[in-house]
Design an enzyme around this catalytic site. Structure first.
Site, PDB file in Angstrom:
ATOM      1  N   LYS A 188       0.845  -1.210   0.000  1.00 27.52           N
ATOM      2  CA  LYS A 188       0.000   0.000   0.000  1.00 27.52           C
ATOM      3  C   LYS A 188       0.870   1.245   0.000  1.00 27.52           C
ATOM      4  CE  LYS A 188      -2.485   1.723   3.743  1.00 27.52           C
ATOM      5  NZ  LYS A 188      -3.524   1.642   4.777  1.00 27.52           N
ATOM      6  N   THR A 220     -11.874   5.142   7.997  1.00 27.77           N
ATOM      7  CA  THR A 220     -12.920   5.419   7.000  1.00 27.77           C
ATOM      8  C   THR A 220     -13.397   4.124   6.333  1.00 27.77           C
ATOM      9  OG1 THR A 220     -11.329   5.619   5.184  1.00 27.77           O
ATOM     10  CG2 THR A 220     -11.823   7.627   6.454  1.00 27.77           C
ATOM     11  N   GLY A 222     -11.859   2.578   3.968  1.00 27.50           N
ATOM     12  CA  GLY A 222     -11.365   2.486   2.585  1.00 27.50           C
ATOM     13  C   GLY A 222     -10.405   1.323   2.385  1.00 27.50           C
TER      14      GLY A 222
END
Ligand code: R5P
Length: 290
Positions: A188, A220, A222
């Protein structure tokens, strides 16, 4: 040894004290109409070791400030030592100065904790490297085995354990030790200016198998939602999401479930409807084993 459960960790504090068979002290608290916090201890603290259990999940600043009030007051009332148990250590993600001029937030928190008389800190799934820079002994313990055990108890076995980034690799390894089924991690990257994230993936061993995503935080949603979607696209049978700190901001839960997850499980480091696993046994064992 006395256990004081702060306003943000009443349930967890009570469970921990029960497991430790430790004496508890009452902490009266209220919020004034303008938002300021009020704290009062009802017991004598002279010469005592006081363990304050107070998580710093949202509202972080309020919960952290209440901890400052409790620690400072305990010392003022003659406590000999104050141990802060902060299951979710707010600001721990800003654990270095990524960009010039940024606040090194978690170290600011450490300096303030020291100033109000905290002698020792125990937290859950923070990075030990930065805790080693604290001006007093600070330790983190991992709740991932408890989450993996929760999954195993539900019959999720031989599942593939996935970490959504390399920093969480150890979590996937811890999960795999209990679940079997192997582990892996995603690559990531985060744009430090916009906050946008992007991933690079390999083929994971998930075809026709269950998979569990292990992470420290769901904020969040995500990261977890994208990971669930990727696992489903690679042929995973069912995808479960396990995180230590379920902050679940906004529509995080919906986002994750809409991307193919079967269930999200978190711990009571952050109280939420999804905090189905308690870290009380872990905290009790660590405090008793000092
Ligand atoms: C980051 O390194 C953490 O381990 C989490 O993956 C991250 O905080 C999750 O954030 P969000 O839920 O907003 O994607």
């Amino acid at each position: 040894m006395l256990i004081a459960s702060g306003p943000s960790s009443q349930e967890l504090g009570k469970k921990t004290a029960e497991l430790m068979k430790a004496k508890t002290i009452a902490v009266a608290s209220k919020r004034f109409p303008d938002g300021e916090s009020y704290i009062r201890f009802d017991d004598e603290l002279v010469g005592e070791e006081v363990i304050i259990i107070q998580t710093a999940s949202p509202p972080q600043d309020t919960n952290m400030f209440q901890l400052f009030l409790m620690a400072d007051t305990a010392k003022d009332m003659g406590a000999e030592r104050v141990i802060a148990v902060i299951p979710y250590l707010a600001y721990a993600r800003q654990d270095k100065r990524f960009l010039h001029g940024e606040a090194f937030s978690v170290l600011t928190v450490a300096k303030l904790l020291e100033r109000v008389g905290v002698d020792q800190l125990l937290t859950v799934n923070a990075r030990q490297k930065v805790l080693d820079e604290f001006p007093f002994p600070a330790k983190t313990v991992s709740a991932i085995p408890l989450l993996a055990q929760y999954c195993k108890n539900k019959g999720i076995e031989e599942a593939f354990s996935l970490a959504p980034d390399e920093g969480a690799k150890d979590y996937a390894m811890e999960g795999a030790k209990i679940l079997g089924g192997g582990y892996g991690w995603r690559h990531k990257e985060r744009d430090r200016h916009t906050g946008a994230i992007s991933f690079r993936d390999e083929e994971y061993d998930v075809k026709g198998k269950d998979a569990v995503i292990f992470d420290d935080i769901i904020s969040t949603g995500g990261t977890t939602a994208d990971s669930a979607k990727m696992l489903k696209a690679q042929g995973a049978r069912r995808v479960f999401c396990a995180c230590v700190h379920p902050l679940l901001i906004g529509d995080a839960e919906k986002k994750i479930m809409n991307n193919g997850a079967e269930e999200i499980v978190g711990t009571d480091c952050v109280p939420s409807p999804l905090s189905k696993v308690s870290v009380a046994p872990l905290i009790a064992k660590t405090l008793l084993g000092r």
